[in-house]
Design a protein around this motif. Structure first.
Motif, PDB file in Angstrom:
ATOM      1  N   VAL A  90      -0.173   4.350  -9.896  1.00 25.47           N
ATOM      2  CA  VAL A  90      -0.504   3.049  -9.300  1.00 25.47           C
ATOM      3  C   VAL A  90      -0.107   1.914 -10.243  1.00 25.47           C
ATOM      4  O   VAL A  90       0.453   0.897  -9.809  1.00 25.47           O
ATOM      5  CB  VAL A  90      -2.002   2.992  -8.934  1.00 25.47           C
ATOM      6  N   PHE A  92       0.830  -1.205   0.000  1.00 25.32           N
ATOM      7  CA  PHE A  92       0.000   0.000   0.000  1.00 25.32           C
ATOM      8  C   PHE A  92       0.866   1.258   0.000  1.00 25.32           C
ATOM      9  O   PHE A  92       0.579   2.220  -0.722  1.00 25.32           O
ATOM     10  CB  PHE A  92      -0.946  -0.006   1.206  1.00 25.32           C
ATOM     11  N   ILE A  93       1.930   1.252   0.780  1.00 26.68           N
ATOM     12  CA  ILE A  93       2.830   2.419   0.839  1.00 26.68           C
ATOM     13  C   ILE A  93       3.526   2.620  -0.505  1.00 26.68           C
ATOM     14  O   ILE A  93       3.678   3.751  -0.975  1.00 26.68           O
ATOM     15  CB  ILE A  93       3.835   2.266   1.995  1.00 26.68           C
ATOM     16  N   ALA A 106       1.668   6.971  -6.780  1.00 25.56           N
ATOM     17  CA  ALA A 106       0.656   7.980  -7.091  1.00 25.56           C
ATOM     18  C   ALA A 106       1.145   9.375  -6.697  1.00 25.56           C
ATOM     19  O   ALA A 106       0.963  10.349  -7.439  1.00 25.56           O
ATOM     20  CB  ALA A 106      -0.651   7.648  -6.373  1.00 25.56           C
ATOM     21  N   ALA A 107       1.794   9.479  -5.544  1.00 26.86           N
ATOM     22  CA  ALA A 107       2.287  10.781  -5.082  1.00 26.86           C
ATOM     23  C   ALA A 107       3.417  11.302  -5.963  1.00 26.86           C
ATOM     24  O   ALA A 107       3.466  12.500  -6.275  1.00 26.86           O
ATOM     25  CB  ALA A 107       2.758  10.668  -3.636  1.00 26.86           C
ATOM     26  N   LEU A 142       0.971   4.099  -2.887  1.00 28.50           N
ATOM     27  CA  LEU A 142       0.763   5.503  -2.537  1.00 28.50           C
ATOM     28  C   LEU A 142       1.943   6.362  -2.988  1.00 28.50           C
ATOM     29  O   LEU A 142       1.763   7.482  -3.487  1.00 28.50           O
ATOM     30  CB  LEU A 142       0.549   5.623  -1.032  1.00 28.50           C
ATOM     31  N   THR A 143       3.141   5.828  -2.861  1.00 26.11           N
ATOM     32  CA  THR A 143       4.342   6.542  -3.304  1.00 26.11           C
ATOM     33  C   THR A 143       4.322   6.760  -4.816  1.00 26.11           C
ATOM     34  O   THR A 143       4.675   7.843  -5.300  1.00 26.11           O
ATOM     35  CB  THR A 143       5.609   5.759  -2.898  1.00 26.11           C
ATOM     36  N   SER A 152       3.558   1.436 -10.021  1.00 25.41           N
ATOM     37  CA  SER A 152       3.930   0.730  -8.791  1.00 25.41           C
ATOM     38  C   SER A 152       3.631  -0.757  -8.895  1.00 25.41           C
ATOM     39  O   SER A 152       4.426  -1.588  -8.430  1.00 25.41           O
ATOM     40  CB  SER A 152       3.185   1.321  -7.600  1.00 25.41           C
ATOM     41  N   VAL A 174      -2.841   9.671 -11.259  1.00 24.84           N
ATOM     42  CA  VAL A 174      -2.842   8.786 -10.093  1.00 24.84           C
ATOM     43  C   VAL A 174      -2.932   7.329 -10.542  1.00 24.84           C
ATOM     44  O   VAL A 174      -2.210   6.466 -10.039  1.00 24.84           O
ATOM     45  CB  VAL A 174      -4.003   9.155  -9.143  1.00 24.84           C
TER      46      VAL A 174
END
Length: 142
Positions: free
Chosen positions: A87, A4-5, A11-12, A8-9, A90, A83
């Motif tokens: 994802v 999940f992290i 997307a950020a 999120l990274t 990632s 975003v």
């Protein structure tokens, strides 16, 4: 939790680079380089901030997803698509394993693939092929 992290990274990284590039007019390369440097320095100075797995992978994922944020507004002007691209980047990063080992440009190639996938998804959604197929069937019956 690590997955999940990482998602999120990704997307950020894409979103922050895009905003720095277009809203703050930093330029694509400068925005990507500056934000990647900041994230890398944070984990270099504070290596015990998170687990060793995240300390190694967050800077790489952020840098790779920042390549997505370098995209032009003409290609991808929607933050939601950015975003989604982050994802997708990632997910590819997490599942590629050693596939790209020994090849240069793996992060850039993965970023390009994720932009192409999200742009393709957006074009499919715009064309609405199911609706067009139903209209085609209706015309053939008449």
């Amino acid at each position: 939790m690590n997955t999940f992290i990482i998602l999120l990274t990704g997307a950020a990284g894409a979103t922050l680079t895009y905003l720095a590039n277009h809203r703050f007019r930093m330029g694509a390369v400068r925005a990507s380089a500056l934000l990647s440097l900041v994230v890398a320095l944070i984990f270099y100075v504070f290596p015990n901030l998170l687990s060793s797995y995240l300390t190694i992978h967050i800077p790489l994922v952020f840098m790779g997803s920042s390549f997505i944020g370098m995209v032009s507004r003409k290609v991808m002007g929607n933050i939601v698509l950015l975003v989604i691209s982050g994802v997708i980047f990632s997910l590819i990063y997490l599942n590629s394993g050693q596939f790209f080992a020994g090849f240069g440009g793996a992060l850039g190639t993965t970023a390009c693939i994720s932009v192409l996938v999200s742009a393709g998804l957006a074009s499919i959604q715009k064309s609405r092929p199911i609706k067009k197929f139903r209209q085609f069937r209706k015309r053939r019956k008449d």
